[in-house]
Write an enzyme that holds these catalytic residues in place. Structure first.
Site, PDB file in Angstrom:
ATOM      1  N   ASN A 153     -12.292  -2.958  -0.470  1.00 52.04           N
ATOM      2  CA  ASN A 153     -11.293  -3.255   0.560  1.00 52.04           C
ATOM      3  C   ASN A 153     -11.988  -3.584   1.867  1.00 52.04           C
ATOM      4  O   ASN A 153     -12.458  -4.693   2.059  1.00 52.04           O
ATOM      5  CB  ASN A 153     -10.329  -2.073   0.700  1.00 52.04           C
ATOM      6  CG  ASN A 153      -9.357  -2.247   1.854  1.00 52.04           C
ATOM      7  OD1 ASN A 153      -8.782  -3.317   2.005  1.00 52.04           O
ATOM      8  ND2 ASN A 153      -9.171  -1.229   2.662  1.00 52.04           N
ATOM      9  N   GLU A 154     -12.121  -2.572   2.736  1.00 52.75           N
ATOM     10  CA  GLU A 154     -12.724  -2.824   4.057  1.00 52.75           C
ATOM     11  C   GLU A 154     -14.124  -2.224   4.121  1.00 52.75           C
ATOM     12  O   GLU A 154     -14.423  -1.428   5.009  1.00 52.75           O
ATOM     13  CB  GLU A 154     -11.850  -2.211   5.156  1.00 52.75           C
ATOM     14  CG  GLU A 154     -10.627  -3.030   5.479  1.00 52.75           C
ATOM     15  CD  GLU A 154      -9.807  -2.442   6.614  1.00 52.75           C
ATOM     16  OE1 GLU A 154     -10.041  -1.279   6.998  1.00 52.75           O
ATOM     17  OE2 GLU A 154      -8.915  -3.147   7.108  1.00 52.75           O
ATOM     18  N   CYS A 175      -6.996   1.226   2.100  1.00 47.83           N
ATOM     19  CA  CYS A 175      -7.754   2.491   2.141  1.00 47.83           C
ATOM     20  C   CYS A 175      -7.428   3.396   0.950  1.00 47.83           C
ATOM     21  O   CYS A 175      -8.264   4.214   0.550  1.00 47.83           O
ATOM     22  CB  CYS A 175      -7.461   3.228   3.437  1.00 47.83           C
ATOM     23  SG  CYS A 175      -8.020   2.321   4.875  1.00 47.83           S
ATOM     24  N   GLU A 187       0.853  -1.190   0.000  1.00 48.45           N
ATOM     25  CA  GLU A 187       0.000   0.000   0.000  1.00 48.45           C
ATOM     26  C   GLU A 187       0.885   1.235   0.000  1.00 48.45           C
ATOM     27  O   GLU A 187       1.923   1.278   0.677  1.00 48.45           O
ATOM     28  CB  GLU A 187      -0.894   0.036   1.245  1.00 48.45           C
ATOM     29  CG  GLU A 187      -1.586   1.392   1.398  1.00 48.45           C
ATOM     30  CD  GLU A 187      -2.955   1.322   2.036  1.00 48.45           C
ATOM     31  OE1 GLU A 187      -3.198   0.378   2.790  1.00 48.45           O
ATOM     32  OE2 GLU A 187      -3.779   2.226   1.765  1.00 48.45           O
TER      33      GLU A 187
HETATM   34  O1  AHR Z   1      -2.637  -1.227   6.258  1.00 42.62           O
HETATM   35  C1  AHR Z   1      -3.125   0.016   6.611  1.00 42.62           C
HETATM   36  C2  AHR Z   1      -4.631   0.110   6.458  1.00 42.62           C
HETATM   37  O2  AHR Z   1      -5.261  -0.741   7.342  1.00 42.62           O
HETATM   38  C3  AHR Z   1      -5.168  -0.314   5.127  1.00 42.62           C
HETATM   39  O3  AHR Z   1      -5.138   0.699   4.212  1.00 42.62           O
HETATM   40  C4  AHR Z   1      -6.585  -0.690   5.418  1.00 42.62           C
HETATM   41  O4  AHR Z   1      -7.071  -1.668   4.555  1.00 42.62           O
HETATM   42  C5  AHR Z   1      -6.544  -1.098   6.870  1.00 42.62           C
HETATM   43  O5  AHR Z   1      -7.497  -0.429   7.595  1.00 42.62           O
END
Ligand code: AHR
Length: 660
Positions: free
Chosen positions: A377-378, A246, A51
């Site tokens: 993602n989340e 994120c 990321e």
């Molecule tokens: O790894 C950091 C963040 O943690 C990522 O962007 C997200 O997917 C999670 O909340």
């Protein structure tokens, strides 16, 4: 007499110690059923999650040394400072050319320095890491107004203001032209600056001011930082998940990751603010942007270089629910789904197709052989499921060959998690992504988490995990030895359940020591060096000793999931003819155990690779990178047994050759 007393005391204390450990210990014999495989280990089992957080891309893996090279940051002079020495001049930073929507701004410089100099410095990403005798490749797009008579000196300077290398240009054209030159540095410097000095009189426009080291990964011009790629390559990752978590969602939808803006000529890639720029109040980074010099083509190429499966994650029509939480109406979702279809065409399509042709124009006519795609993602609740469902319907019908990874929200349990799993079971994702950022104790307790998952159901992708330990002296988690130990214990559970868990990756991967927003992280770096954390070496053990089949490791017919503070899992590597047994001791006491090897014929000795430290708080740093570092030794195999004194708080792998 004194001597006798000392020896006597020593014997006494040794006896007490051995008596205590032996009598308190129940796990004495561990059976490894080498010829009784219980599951296949997927080649994708251990991978990495990249990321762009903590300056992982710009200022990190992407080797560009100039910050804000195209003056497109919100404040166009971010990273740049004007300098005058008996000459004068001024900049008009916001010059704007709508004809070039990907990169509209350029810098107009009016120079009045017939004697003396006027110019600029660029500060790099917390300075520029420069190496002695290394060649550096400078380039700039430039044009000058008619009648200008200017000379431009490019210099690298160290923190004492001394020149370490450079080049000169003059005779500038009236139309935009890219100029380039290379030079060597005479010194090594952690925090160099780039200086651009003008003499003469006239007006000149600059754009895409760029400086790259020549020693990029695979010597690719405009490429990636070699030492960091090597660290990742050494993990032998089975997959690379990118471009993030994120980051994909964005704080709002305009700030989401759009892969189409990250491909094609680098000077046309429209940059955006990195969402981590403003996310962490105690680690604000106003100079953190995404230039996309490292874009989707480069991610695919990296995955190919490392022999890893690419796993791109796409926005599902929702921005981060911790931030704006914007949701695209279902009847307007088509462009998002089309992005997924176009991505598959970009990665795998024939060069006669629109996106396949773009891939070819970027130097890669052959397909990248994309097999996985992640949707969202989340995200959580029905807003996610409704959108995911629409993606799945189209992708499954048009690309049944692609495996889809769906999400289960930000936590490993609770109402969002339960809801996601309940609903996803009614659909057909190939894998569900689970995330755990938890205390070490959670990891110890969850080593058997997957023992009772449905063996025939949807597979699990343990997509983001890291043990977060709030230590007494630190307000935030460090990559302490204890956190790595907790992950190792948990990973025995992932490995043992490889028929359920097909992919797993620690998170996040990279962090700049002076520019991080989030920790712990797997690999830390400054402008010249990098360091593997204890967590990195744990990942490396599991990944490098992956194997092809899971074999049982039993004590009194039970899996070893914390009895006497011991955790274990094992695999058979059928291709190499080796068995890998992982054994983790989380106790501060040594453990004497005997490994009883069943089923195959082994040699007379085995290799043990061990990570240990007596101090749970210890960690590796750039100045002290090997506090926790693998050591190896050879152990005898007697009959069918290996007798081991397992070190206190240690992670061990035993590598045994067998006759195929
Ligand atoms: O790894 C950091 C963040 O943690 C990522 O962007 C997200 O997917 C999670 O909340």
């Amino acid at each position: 007499m004194k001597k006798l007393l000392i020896i006597g005391n020593l014997l006494f204390s040794m006896n007490i110690y051995s008596w205590y450990t032996l009598s308190a210990q129940k796990v004495k014999e561990i059976f490894v059923l080498a010829d009784k495989p219980i599951a296949d280990v997927q080649p994708t089992m251990w991978g990495v999650f990249f990321e762009d957080i903590n300056f992982a891309a710009d200022g990190g893996l992407y080797a560009e040394l100039v910050k804000n090279r195209s003056f497109e940051f919100s404040l166009p002079m971010t990273g740049w400072n004007q300098i005058r020495d008996k000459g004068d001049g001024r900049v008009m930073a916001s010059f704007y050319s709508p004809a070039n929507p990907g990169n509209p701004r350029f810098l107009r410089i009016v120079v009045d320095a017939e004697s003396g100099t006027y110019g600029l410095t660029n500060e790099g990403f917390r300075g520029m890491g420069i190496k002695k005798d290394m060649k550096y490749n400078f380039s700039v797009s430039v044009r000058a107004t008619a009648g200008s008579d200017l000379r431009m000196k490019i210099e690298l300077i160290n923190s004492n203001g001394e020149v370490m290398g450079g080049t000169e240009f003059s005779g500038f054209p009236e139309e935009w032209k890219k100029l380039s030159a290379s030079f060597k540095s005479t010194r090594t410097e952690q925090k160099a600056l780039l200086r651009i000095l003008f003499t003469g009189k006239g007006t000149i426009d600059l754009d895409m001011v760029s400086l790259f080291p020549s020693d990029t990964w695979r010597e690719r011009p405009g490429g990636l930082r070699k030492d960091l790629v090597q660290m990742i390559a050494d993990l032998k990752p089975g997959f690379i998940r990118f471009p993030g978590g994120c980051i994909v969602e964005g704080r709002d939808l305009t700030n989401r990751y759009q892969w189409k803006n990250t491909v094609g000529p680098v000077e046309n890639r429209k940059l955006i603010m990195n969402r981590w720029n403003v996310e962490m109040q105690d680690h604000l980074a106003p100079d953190y942007f995404q230039t996309f010099g490292l874009g989707f083509f480069e991610y695919f190429q990296l995955a190919e270089d490392l022999g890893s499966e690419p796993l791109p994650i796409l926005n599902c029509g929702m921005s981060c629910q911790f931030n704006a939480g914007e949701v695209v109406p279902l009847n307007e979702l088509d462009p998002y789904i089309q992005d997924a279809l176009d991505l598959i065409e970009f990665a795998n399509g024939d060069i006669s197709t629109k996106w396949g042709r773009l891939r070819e124009s970027m130097g890669h006519p052959a397909p990248f052989n994309l097999k996985f795609i992640g949707i969202g993602n989340e995200q959580w609740e029905e807003q996610y499921i409704e959108r995911y469902k629409m993606f799945e319907k189209v992708l499954k019908s048009k690309h049944p060959e692609i495996k889809i990874v769906s999400g289960s929200g930000p936590s490993p349990s609770g109402k969002y998690f339960d809801y996601a799993w309940r609903e996803l079971k009614k659909l057909s994702p190939d894998l569900v992504d689970e995330h755990y950022y938890m205390q070490p104790e959670w990891f110890f307790k969850n080593a058997a988490r997957y023992d009772n998952y449905d063996r025939k159901g949807i597979k699990v992708f343990a997509g983001e995990y890291a043990a977060h330990w709030k230590e007494s002296k630190e307000s935030e988690s460090r990559n302490s030895w204890y956190s790595a130990l907790a992950e190792a214990a948990f990973m025995t559970g992932l490995e043992r359940n490889a028929d359920v868990v097909n992919m797993a990756s620690y998170a996040p991967l990279l962090a700049h020591v002076e520019a991080w927003q989030w920790r712990p992280d797997l690999i830390w770096f400054d402008n010249l060096n990098s360091v593997g954390t204890p967590n990195y070496y744990v990942q490396k053990i599991f990944s490098n000793y992956k194997g092809t089949q899971v074999i049982p490791v039993l004590c009194e017919n039970r899996n070893l999931t914390g009895q006497d503070s011991l955790y274990s899992s094992a695999t058979n590597d059928k291709t190499a003819g080796k068995i890998y047994i992982k054994l983790i001791n989380i106790s501060t006491l040594a453990r004497s155990v005997s490994l009883n090897l069943q089923g195959l014929s082994f040699g007379k000795e085995c290799l043990a690779e061990i990570l240990k430290s007596g101090d749970r708080y210890s960690y590796n740093s750039i100045s002290n990178p090997k506090v926790i570092y693998p050591v190896t030794k050879t152990l005898a195999i007697t009959g069918k047994k290996i007798n081991i004194a397992v070190d206190p708080i240690s992670v061990n792998v035993f590598v045994l050759n067998y006759k195929k």
